[in-house]
Motif scaffolding. Structure first.
Motif, PDB file in Angstrom:
ATOM      1  N   GLY A  42      -3.589   2.993   4.162  1.00 57.24           N
ATOM      2  CA  GLY A  42      -4.425   2.453   5.233  1.00 57.24           C
ATOM      3  C   GLY A  42      -3.675   2.146   6.509  1.00 57.24           C
ATOM      4  O   GLY A  42      -4.267   1.779   7.514  1.00 57.24           O
ATOM      5  N   ALA A  43      -2.348   2.284   6.490  1.00 57.37           N
ATOM      6  CA  ALA A  43      -1.532   1.999   7.669  1.00 57.37           C
ATOM      7  C   ALA A  43      -1.485   3.219   8.588  1.00 57.37           C
ATOM      8  O   ALA A  43      -1.445   4.356   8.124  1.00 57.37           O
ATOM      9  CB  ALA A  43      -0.124   1.606   7.252  1.00 57.37           C
ATOM     10  N   PRO A  44      -1.461   2.986   9.907  1.00 57.72           N
ATOM     11  CA  PRO A  44      -1.337   4.108  10.836  1.00 57.72           C
ATOM     12  C   PRO A  44       0.062   4.717  10.745  1.00 57.72           C
ATOM     13  O   PRO A  44       1.022   4.032  10.397  1.00 57.72           O
ATOM     14  CB  PRO A  44      -1.583   3.477  12.204  1.00 57.72           C
ATOM     15  N   ASP A  45       0.141   5.994  11.052  1.00 61.26           N
ATOM     16  CA  ASP A  45       1.424   6.674  11.062  1.00 61.26           C
ATOM     17  C   ASP A  45       1.382   7.708  12.182  1.00 61.26           C
ATOM     18  O   ASP A  45       0.322   8.247  12.501  1.00 61.26           O
ATOM     19  CB  ASP A  45       1.685   7.359   9.721  1.00 61.26           C
ATOM     20  N   ALA A  46       2.518   7.964  12.786  1.00 58.71           N
ATOM     21  CA  ALA A  46       2.589   8.933  13.882  1.00 58.71           C
ATOM     22  C   ALA A  46       3.901   9.681  13.798  1.00 58.71           C
ATOM     23  O   ALA A  46       4.921   9.132  13.375  1.00 58.71           O
ATOM     24  CB  ALA A  46       2.471   8.225  15.233  1.00 58.71           C
ATOM     25  N   ARG A  47       3.836  10.959  14.204  1.00 54.52           N
ATOM     26  CA  ARG A  47       5.038  11.780  14.228  1.00 54.52           C
ATOM     27  C   ARG A  47       4.834  12.920  15.216  1.00 54.52           C
ATOM     28  O   ARG A  47       3.713  13.290  15.534  1.00 54.52           O
ATOM     29  CB  ARG A  47       5.391  12.325  12.844  1.00 54.52           C
ATOM     30  N   LYS A  71       2.356  13.795   6.018  1.00 57.59           N
ATOM     31  CA  LYS A  71       1.183  14.078   6.858  1.00 57.59           C
ATOM     32  C   LYS A  71       0.111  14.821   6.086  1.00 57.59           C
ATOM     33  O   LYS A  71      -1.080  14.615   6.312  1.00 57.59           O
ATOM     34  CB  LYS A  71       1.574  14.780   8.153  1.00 57.59           C
ATOM     35  N   VAL A  72       0.500  15.663   5.130  1.00 57.52           N
ATOM     36  CA  VAL A  72      -0.482  16.362   4.288  1.00 57.52           C
ATOM     37  C   VAL A  72      -1.197  15.355   3.389  1.00 57.52           C
ATOM     38  O   VAL A  72      -2.423  15.378   3.270  1.00 57.52           O
ATOM     39  CB  VAL A  72       0.191  17.483   3.470  1.00 57.52           C
ATOM     40  N   LYS A  73      -0.442  14.450   2.788  1.00 57.59           N
ATOM     41  CA  LYS A  73      -1.051  13.419   1.935  1.00 57.59           C
ATOM     42  C   LYS A  73      -1.993  12.539   2.753  1.00 57.59           C
ATOM     43  O   LYS A  73      -3.074  12.170   2.284  1.00 57.59           O
ATOM     44  CB  LYS A  73       0.030  12.594   1.259  1.00 57.59           C
ATOM     45  N   ASP A  74      -1.586  12.211   3.998  1.00 57.79           N
ATOM     46  CA  ASP A  74      -2.445  11.416   4.871  1.00 57.79           C
ATOM     47  C   ASP A  74      -3.769  12.135   5.132  1.00 57.79           C
ATOM     48  O   ASP A  74      -4.842  11.533   5.048  1.00 57.79           O
ATOM     49  CB  ASP A  74      -1.749  11.128   6.203  1.00 57.79           C
ATOM     50  N   LEU A  75      -3.686  13.425   5.456  1.00 57.41           N
ATOM     51  CA  LEU A  75      -4.907  14.197   5.744  1.00 57.41           C
ATOM     52  C   LEU A  75      -5.798  14.324   4.519  1.00 57.41           C
ATOM     53  O   LEU A  75      -7.027  14.327   4.649  1.00 57.41           O
ATOM     54  CB  LEU A  75      -4.559  15.591   6.259  1.00 57.41           C
ATOM     55  N   GLU A  76      -5.200  14.457   3.354  1.00 59.10           N
ATOM     56  CA  GLU A  76      -5.993  14.532   2.123  1.00 59.10           C
ATOM     57  C   GLU A  76      -6.764  13.229   1.905  1.00 59.10           C
ATOM     58  O   GLU A  76      -7.892  13.239   1.425  1.00 59.10           O
ATOM     59  CB  GLU A  76      -5.096  14.825   0.917  1.00 59.10           C
ATOM     60  N   SER A  77      -6.159  12.119   2.302  1.00 58.15           N
ATOM     61  CA  SER A  77      -6.775  10.807   2.137  1.00 58.15           C
ATOM     62  C   SER A  77      -7.794  10.507   3.232  1.00 58.15           C
ATOM     63  O   SER A  77      -8.863   9.963   2.963  1.00 58.15           O
ATOM     64  CB  SER A  77      -5.685   9.739   2.134  1.00 58.15           C
ATOM     65  N   CYS A  78      -7.457  10.852   4.466  1.00 52.91           N
ATOM     66  CA  CYS A  78      -8.317  10.578   5.625  1.00 52.91           C
ATOM     67  C   CYS A  78      -8.105  11.696   6.646  1.00 52.91           C
ATOM     68  O   CYS A  78      -7.037  11.756   7.259  1.00 52.91           O
ATOM     69  CB  CYS A  78      -7.978   9.227   6.246  1.00 52.91           C
TER      70      CYS A  78
END
Length: 186
Positions: A42-47, A71-78
């Motif tokens: 649920g935390a924001p992340d940037a790269r 970033k792939v795991k993040d996209l899979e989640s949201c």
């Protein structure tokens, strides 16, 4: 002729011209924008990512990555993603909101086959991206087509902020079947 930032149509045209140029020009600030996601926790992340494709007719962008990356795991989640870049020569900030999808495996094999050996070296290292190492030399380069992923972004909104000497101008463009723009307070 007026400056591009004084009309909505020419502002949107300029953004797409700059995106198209960024694909070909490694020195363009839009070539390496910041991609922000919401993590699994649920935390924001940037790269910073490298923009590989921009298609106005489809309202789409593409980025390549290792499929094992966060970033792939993040996209899979949201799948909600914001991409942001600052272009100092144009005094322009571009923010792009989109939904991301992930293509990998046989779907991206033709892309892998067209890549140079140097480009392939980025995908498939051991251990996976983000894993801890005892020393940088503990990382092994083992190119693997199974680890290439293409992140595709369907753009829903583009927002620009032009910092003019006399006046700042902010515009928002939303895409349904076509682009519709409006001015916003800067």
């Amino acid at each position: 002729m007026s400056d591009w930032y004084t009309e909505l149509d020419s502002t949107l045209d300029q953004v797409w011209q700059l995106l198209g140029r960024a694909i070909r020009d490694p020195k363009s600030p839009l070539r390496t924008p910041v991609m922000a996601t919401v993590g699994v926790d649920g935390a924001p992340d940037a790269r910073v990512v490298v923009l590989r494709s921009a298609t106005r007719s489809a309202g789409a962008l593409e980025v390549y990555t290792d499929r094992r990356s966060k970033k792939v795991k993040d996209l899979e989640s949201c799948p909600s993603v914001t991409i942001c870049a600052w272009l100092p020569k144009a005094d322009l900030q571009v923010r792009i909101k989109s939904l991301g999808t992930i293509a990998s495996g046989s779907e991206v094999l033709p892309l892998w086959q067209s890549m140079s050996e140097t480009a392939r070296r980025v995908y498939g290292g051991v251990p996976a991206p983000g894993m801890l190492l005892a020393h940088p030399s503990a990382f092994g380069i083992r190119p693997d087509p199974a680890d290439l992923a293409v992140l595709r972004f369907a753009i829903s909104e583009i927002e620009t902020l032009h910092l003019g000497r006399e006046m700042h101008r902010r515009a928002r463009f939303q895409r349904d079947n076509a682009w519709a723009g409006a001015w916003c307070a800067p």
